[in-house]
Design a protein around this motif. Structure first.
Motif, mmCIF file in Angstrom:
data_model
loop_
_atom_site.group_PDB
_atom_site.id
_atom_site.type_symbol
_atom_site.label_atom_id
_atom_site.label_comp_id
_atom_site.label_asym_id
_atom_site.label_seq_id
_atom_site.Cartn_x
_atom_site.Cartn_y
_atom_site.Cartn_z
ATOM 1 N N GLU A 64 25.739 -18.428 -22.023
ATOM 2 C CA GLU A 64 24.375 -18.473 -21.505
ATOM 3 C C GLU A 64 24.295 -17.848 -20.113
ATOM 4 O OE1 GLU A 64 22.857 -22.454 -21.806
ATOM 5 O OE2 GLU A 64 23.002 -22.432 -23.985
ATOM 6 N N ILE A 65 25.323 -17.998 -19.325
ATOM 7 C CA ILE A 65 25.340 -17.382 -17.993
ATOM 8 C C ILE A 65 25.392 -15.859 -18.125
ATOM 9 C CG2 ILE A 65 26.805 -17.039 -15.952
ATOM 10 C CD1 ILE A 65 27.245 -20.072 -15.936
ATOM 11 N N VAL A 66 26.183 -15.363 -19.051
ATOM 12 C CA VAL A 66 26.236 -13.914 -19.281
ATOM 13 C C VAL A 66 24.868 -13.412 -19.727
ATOM 14 C CG1 VAL A 66 27.231 -12.133 -20.791
ATOM 15 C CG2 VAL A 66 28.704 -13.860 -19.749
ATOM 16 N N ASP A 67 24.214 -14.143 -20.613
ATOM 17 C CA ASP A 67 22.880 -13.770 -21.082
ATOM 18 C C ASP A 67 21.869 -13.802 -19.932
ATOM 19 O OD1 ASP A 67 21.014 -13.108 -23.224
ATOM 20 O OD2 ASP A 67 20.219 -15.137 -22.928
ATOM 21 N N ALA A 68 21.953 -14.813 -19.087
ATOM 22 C CA ALA A 68 21.036 -14.909 -17.944
ATOM 23 C C ALA A 68 21.256 -13.738 -16.988
ATOM 24 C CB ALA A 68 21.231 -16.232 -17.210
ATOM 25 N N ARG A 69 22.492 -13.356 -16.797
ATOM 26 C CA ARG A 69 22.783 -12.208 -15.925
ATOM 27 C C ARG A 69 22.114 -10.948 -16.478
ATOM 28 N NH1 ARG A 69 25.649 -12.188 -12.031
ATOM 29 N NH2 ARG A 69 27.187 -13.750 -12.570
ATOM 30 N N ARG A 70 22.158 -10.783 -17.793
ATOM 31 C CA ARG A 70 21.508 -9.628 -18.429
ATOM 32 C C ARG A 70 19.998 -9.681 -18.205
ATOM 33 N NH1 ARG A 70 18.827 -9.284 -22.752
ATOM 34 N NH2 ARG A 70 19.501 -11.264 -23.614
ATOM 35 N N LYS A 71 19.416 -10.855 -18.334
ATOM 36 C CA LYS A 71 17.974 -11.001 -18.138
ATOM 37 C C LYS A 71 17.590 -10.753 -16.685
ATOM 38 C CE LYS A 71 17.400 -14.071 -22.040
ATOM 39 N NZ LYS A 71 17.303 -15.436 -22.510
ATOM 40 N N ILE A 72 18.414 -11.207 -15.770
ATOM 41 C CA ILE A 72 18.141 -10.966 -14.346
ATOM 42 C C ILE A 72 18.270 -9.476 -14.045
ATOM 43 C CG2 ILE A 72 19.035 -11.347 -12.006
ATOM 44 C CD1 ILE A 72 19.707 -14.231 -12.932
ATOM 45 N N PHE A 73 19.236 -8.837 -14.683
ATOM 46 C CA PHE A 73 19.426 -7.408 -14.475
ATOM 47 C C PHE A 73 18.185 -6.628 -14.899
ATOM 48 C CE2 PHE A 73 21.018 -3.162 -15.572
ATOM 49 C CZ PHE A 73 21.625 -2.832 -14.368
#
Length: 183
Positions: free
Chosen positions: A121-130
């Motif tokens: 989920e943290i990796v996914d959130a990083r993608r969304k923030i990007f």
């Protein structure tokens, strides 16, 4: 219509289509799109915050259970099993200890799996923030928040690792108690 008029109209239609294509809003971010991307990223961060809070609470409760089991372990080791009356009491306490240490072990494994999901989920959130990178101030704040979440997760991972080792030690204690008193 004559042939030349048709050609002019076709040319105008083609030029008009090219003009619309050149200046279309497809691919250009609008304020509404920006807000939607930002809301999605913020939602992901909020989910991570909730999961970290859950993890923290669960870890604390398991630590309390571990401390309780340590006290019971000391009680079991101090019991003299020579007397039949005391042996029955010992058996009951040993079964309770075994059951609770099994629950602790199971819950620790569950948290370990939960940690893997949280990492995804943290990796996914990083993608969304990007995807909000063009909103520099907002994305910078979200990245800082995500870094804080990752730091918390690292601390929880360390605490979970310690609890996992302690749970393994309790399982060894149960095995030793069974060997000493029931064989």
């Amino acid at each position: 219509m004559d042939e030349s008029t048709e050609k002019v109209q076709e040319g105008l239609c083609a030029t008009d289509a090219d003009f619309r294509k050149l200046y279309s809003v497809e691919g250009i971010s609008t304020k509404e799109d920006d807000m939607q991307e930002m809301e999605i990223a913020l939602q992901a961060l909020t989910e991570i915050d909730f999961r970290l809070a859950y993890f923290s609470e669960k870890l604390m409760n398991l630590h309390v259970l571990y401390i309780y089991l340590l006290a019971r372990e000391n009680d079991l080791e101090a019991i003299d099993t020579k007397d039949d009356c005391i042996l029955a009491n010992f058996f009951e306490r040993a079964m309770t200890f075994d059951l609770l240490s099994g629950i602790l072990d199971s819950e620790v494994r569950e948290l370990d799996n939960f940690m893997d999901t949280l990492q995804e989920e943290i990796v996914d959130a990083r993608r969304k923030i990007f995807s909000c990178r063009h909103l520099t101030e907002v994305s910078h704040m979200m990245e800082e928040k995500l870094l804080g979440c990752e730091e918390s997760m690292k601390q929880f991972q360390q605490q979970l690792l310690e609890l996992k080792m302690q749970s393994t030690q309790l399982q060894k204690t149960i095995a030793a108690l069974k060997d000493d008193n029931f064989n």
